[in-house]
Design an enzyme around this catalytic site. Structure first.
Site, PDB file in Angstrom:
ATOM      1  N   ARG A   1       0.824  -1.219   0.000  1.00  0.00           N
ATOM      2  CA  ARG A   1       0.000   0.000   0.000  1.00  0.00           C
ATOM      3  C   ARG A   1       0.855   1.266   0.000  1.00  0.00           C
ATOM      4  O   ARG A   1       0.399   2.337  -0.410  1.00  0.00           O
ATOM      5  CB  ARG A   1      -0.949  -0.012   1.205  1.00  0.00           C
ATOM      6  CG  ARG A   1      -2.113   0.939   0.998  1.00  0.00           C
ATOM      7  CD  ARG A   1      -3.065   1.105   2.181  1.00  0.00           C
ATOM      8  NE  ARG A   1      -3.222  -0.016   3.032  1.00  0.00           N
ATOM      9  CZ  ARG A   1      -2.691  -0.103   4.267  1.00  0.00           C
ATOM     10  NH1 ARG A   1      -1.969   0.891   4.754  1.00  0.00           N
ATOM     11  NH2 ARG A   1      -2.899  -1.175   5.004  1.00  0.00           N
TER      12      ARG A   1
ATOM     13  N   TYR B   1     -14.505  22.681 -11.178  1.00  0.00           N
ATOM     14  CA  TYR B   1     -14.974  21.404 -11.737  1.00  0.00           C
ATOM     15  C   TYR B   1     -16.146  20.897 -10.884  1.00  0.00           C
ATOM     16  O   TYR B   1     -16.058  20.894  -9.648  1.00  0.00           O
ATOM     17  CB  TYR B   1     -13.783  20.448 -11.676  1.00  0.00           C
ATOM     18  CG  TYR B   1     -13.975  19.075 -12.227  1.00  0.00           C
ATOM     19  CD1 TYR B   1     -14.280  18.874 -13.569  1.00  0.00           C
ATOM     20  CD2 TYR B   1     -13.812  17.955 -11.408  1.00  0.00           C
ATOM     21  CE1 TYR B   1     -14.416  17.599 -14.080  1.00  0.00           C
ATOM     22  CE2 TYR B   1     -13.943  16.674 -11.915  1.00  0.00           C
ATOM     23  CZ  TYR B   1     -14.258  16.507 -13.248  1.00  0.00           C
ATOM     24  OH  TYR B   1     -14.390  15.243 -13.754  1.00  0.00           O
TER      25      TYR B   1
ATOM     26  N   ASP C   1      -6.225  23.344  -8.675  1.00  0.00           N
ATOM     27  CA  ASP C   1      -6.406  22.315  -9.698  1.00  0.00           C
ATOM     28  C   ASP C   1      -5.715  22.826 -10.957  1.00  0.00           C
ATOM     29  O   ASP C   1      -6.172  23.778 -11.593  1.00  0.00           O
ATOM     30  CB  ASP C   1      -7.910  22.084  -9.920  1.00  0.00           C
ATOM     31  CG  ASP C   1      -8.198  20.968 -10.921  1.00  0.00           C
ATOM     32  OD1 ASP C   1      -7.345  20.707 -11.789  1.00  0.00           O
ATOM     33  OD2 ASP C   1      -9.297  20.391 -10.846  1.00  0.00           O
TER      34      ASP C   1
ATOM     35  N   LYS D   1      -5.851  13.103 -17.458  1.00  0.00           N
ATOM     36  CA  LYS D   1      -5.905  13.929 -18.660  1.00  0.00           C
ATOM     37  C   LYS D   1      -4.540  13.908 -19.356  1.00  0.00           C
ATOM     38  O   LYS D   1      -4.204  12.934 -19.991  1.00  0.00           O
ATOM     39  CB  LYS D   1      -6.368  15.341 -18.295  1.00  0.00           C
ATOM     40  CG  LYS D   1      -7.618  15.360 -17.372  1.00  0.00           C
ATOM     41  CD  LYS D   1      -8.855  14.809 -18.040  1.00  0.00           C
ATOM     42  CE  LYS D   1      -9.998  14.492 -17.085  1.00  0.00           C
ATOM     43  NZ  LYS D   1     -10.473  15.534 -16.229  1.00  0.00           N
TER      44      LYS D   1
HETATM   45  C1  LIG Z   1     -11.275  15.460 -15.112  1.00  0.00           C
HETATM   46  C2  LIG Z   1     -10.962  16.536 -14.147  1.00  0.00           C
HETATM   47  C3  LIG Z   1     -10.820  16.260 -12.795  1.00  0.00           C
HETATM   48  C4  LIG Z   1     -11.070  14.901 -12.218  1.00  0.00           C
HETATM   49  O1  LIG Z   1     -10.239  13.909 -12.679  1.00  0.00           O
HETATM   50  P1  LIG Z   1     -10.695  12.363 -12.692  1.00  0.00           P
HETATM   51  O2  LIG Z   1      -9.434  11.649 -12.890  1.00  0.00           O
HETATM   52  O3  LIG Z   1     -11.684  12.248 -13.806  1.00  0.00           O
HETATM   53  O4  LIG Z   1     -11.335  12.081 -11.354  1.00  0.00           O
HETATM   54  C5  LIG Z   1     -10.479  17.300 -11.961  1.00  0.00           C
HETATM   55  N1  LIG Z   1     -10.301  18.539 -12.416  1.00  0.00           N
HETATM   56  C6  LIG Z   1     -10.427  18.855 -13.710  1.00  0.00           C
HETATM   57  C7  LIG Z   1     -10.200  20.249 -14.155  1.00  0.00           C
HETATM   58  C8  LIG Z   1     -10.777  17.865 -14.625  1.00  0.00           C
HETATM   59  O5  LIG Z   1     -10.935  18.172 -15.910  1.00  0.00           O
END
Ligand SMILES: *Cc1c(COP(=O)(O)O)cnc(C)c1O
Length: 406
Positions: free
Chosen positions: A71, A125, A197, A222
Site C-alpha cells: 500500500r 470542476y 487544480d 488527462k
Molecule cells: C477530469 C478533471 C478532474 C477529475 O479527474 P478524474 O481523474 O476524472 O477524477 C479534476 N479537475 C479537472 C479540471 C478535470 O478536468
C-alpha cells in the site's frame, strides 16, 4: 542517463520529463552496471523481511521510497511521483491517487478541519463542488464560492477566518484565468493555505508552486496519462504541507496500481511533444471558429477576449487543447445537430487523450456566486493530435448543420 550525481540540478523542463524518476536502483540490479530505460512494473502486497529484527527496524523507520508493504507503493509509483515533484520547483513531494477527484478530496481533507471556512472558486470542476456540498458540509466545514475574476477576499475575511482558498485556473468549462500570484500573495500574508487544480496547464506550462500555490493538484487522467486509458490523480505540495498530505493519503489508504503508474510514467515522457501539438491544433481551430457565422464567442485563454487572458499571458508559458465556444442563438436540438454529425470528434467526458472530443456543456448549472450568461448553448472541444485541417472541415460542416437547425 545520469542520476542526481550526474547533474540533475538545473536541467530544463523538457529534459526533466525525459529523465526524472529514473534512479539507478529502480532501473537496474545491484552490482550490475547500467540498467533498463523505464522503471518496470514492481507488483507487490507482502514484502518479506530477513528476520524479526529487520521487520521491526522497517516498521520503526520512514517508509518513504522504501519497500515496506504494497500500500505504500513500489519503485514504479515512486518513480512517477518523483518525476512529478521535479516538474514542480519548490515541491517537497507528490502523492498519487486513483483519480483526480480522489486527489482533490484528499488534499481538501488534509488542510481542513471542522469549523473551518473554505473559499472555492465558482468556476470549479463540478465534482469538486459536489465534494464540498456532500462531504465537507457534513464535517462542519463551510464552503463559500467566489467570483474567479473578482475574488474580493477582504470582504470574505470580514465574515470570519478563512483556512483555505481553492483555485482552478482556467476553469475547465468557462476558462476564466485567475490572478493567481495576487491571490496566493494575499493568502500567504493572511496565513491562508492555497490549493490549485492545475490539470489544464500541467506543471509544464504553469509550475504552480513557483507562483505561490501551496498544494498543486492534477487529474493525471488527462494530459499526464495522455492516452485515455488510465484514471489517476496527484497532489504535489511544499514542505509545509506535504507531510500532512501524505499522512492523510495513508490514513485513507490511497494508492495507485503499479501498472497504472507505469502507464502514466510512459505518458509523462512525451508530455512535451503532445502538449505542443495540442496547443497548436487548438489555437488553429479556436482562431478559425472565431471568424465563423453561428459562433458568438470562443473562450480560449490565449485569445484576447477570454476572461483573464492578461493573467494567462503574464503567468503561463503555453495553452493546451481544451476550450469552449458559444453558439449564436440556437437551442439544444441545434447544438445536438452540430455535435452528432461530427466525424472526427468523439462525444464523451474527460479529455487530455490523443483524440478530439466534443461535449455539450451547460455552465449555468454549476454556479452560485456568479451568473453564467451567454448568447446560446456552449460546446467544449478537446483538440487531439489529428491534423487541424480535418477538424476545421468537420466543424465547418457541423456549423452548417447548426445554422440549418436554428
Ligand atoms: C477530469 C478533471 C478532474 C477529475 O479527474 P478524474 O481523474 O476524472 O477524477 C479534476 N479537475 C479537472 C479540471 C478535470 O478536468
Amino acid at each position: 542517463m545520469k542520476d542526481e550525481a550526474g547533474g540533475r540540478e538545473g536541467r530544463k523542463p523538457l529534459t526533466q520529463l525525459v529523465q526524472a524518476g529514473r534512479k539507478p536502483e529502480w532501473t537496474g540490479m545491484p552490482g550490475q552496471p547500467g540498467g533498463i530505460v523505464n522503471p518496470p512494473v514492481w507488483r507487490a502486497s507482502t514484502i518479506l523481511y530477513d528476520d524479526v529484527a529487520h521487520l521491526r527496524r522497517a516498521a520503526a523507520s520512514s517508509t518513504h521510497e522504501r519497500l515496506f508493504y504494497g500500500r505504500k507503493g513500489t519503485p514504479t509509483a515512486w518513480s512517477l511521483a518523483d518525476a512529478l515533484t521535479e516538474m514542480e520547483p519548490g515541491a517537497e513531494g507528490t502523492m498519487l491517487f486513483p483519480s483526480g477527484v480522489a486527489a482533490i478530496a484528499c488534499a481538501l481533507m488534509a488542510v481542513l478541519k471542522p469549523g473551518d471556512r473554505l473559499l472555492m472558486v465558482d468556476s470549479a470542476y463540478d465534482p469538486t463542488r459536489g465534494f464540498c456540498t456532500q462531504m465537507l458540509k457534513s464535517f462542519g466545514i463551510e464552503t463559500i464560492y467566489y467570483d474567479p475574476m473578482a475574488p474580493d477576499l477582504v470582504a470574505h475575511l470580514a465574515d470570519g477566518p478563512i483556512r483555505a482558498i481553492f483555485l482552478e485556473s482556467p476553469g475547465s468549462l468557462t476558462f476564466e484565468v485567475q490572478d493567481i500570484p495576487a491571490i496566493t500573495a494575499w493568502a500567504r500574508a493572511h496565513g491562508v493555505v492555497t490549493l490549485m487544480d492545475n490539470t489544464w496547464a500541467t506543471p509544464l506550462y504553469f509550475p504552480a508552486l513557483t507562483r505561490g500555490v501551496d498544494i498543486a493538484i492534477l487529474a493525471c487522467t488527462k494530459y499526464i496519462v495522455g492516452h485515455s486509458d488510465v484514471m489517476m490523480g496527484s497532489v504535489t505540495a511544499t514542505g509545509d504541507w506535504f507531510g500532512k498530505v501524505r499522512q492523510t493519503a495513508y490514513a485513507f489508504g490511497q494508492m495507485v496500481s503499479p501498472d497504472d503508474a507505469w502507464l502514466a510514467a510512459r505518458g509523462l515522457r512525451t508530455l512535451g511533444v503532445r502538449l505542443a501539438q495540442h496547443r497548436d491544433g487548438a489555437l488553429a481551430v479556436a482562431q478559425w471558429l472565431k471568424t465563423q457565422p453561428g459562433v458568438a464567442r470562443v473562450l480560449h485563454p490565449a485569445l484576447p477576449d477570454c476572461p483573464g487572458h492578461d493573467h494567462w499571458a503574464r503567468d503561463f508559458s503555453g495553452s493546451t487543447g481544451l476550450f469552449t465556444f458559444i453558439l449564436d442563438g440556437g437551442d439544444e436540438a441545434a447544438r445536438a445537430a452540430l455535435i452528432d454529425g461530427l466525424a472526427h470528434f468523439g462525444i464523451g467526458y474527460s479529455w487530455g487523450g490523443f483524440e478530439s472530443l466534443a461535449l455539450p456543456v451547460d455552465p449555468a448549472r454549476y454556479r452560485s456566486a456568479t451568473r453564467w450568461q451567454a448568447a446560446g448553448p456552449a460546446v467544449r472541444l478537446h483538440i487531439g493530435l489529428e491534423d487541424p485541417a480535418d477538424l476545421i472541415a468537420d466543424l465547418d460542416a457541423g456549423l452548417a448543420r447548426f445554422r440549418a437547425a436554428s
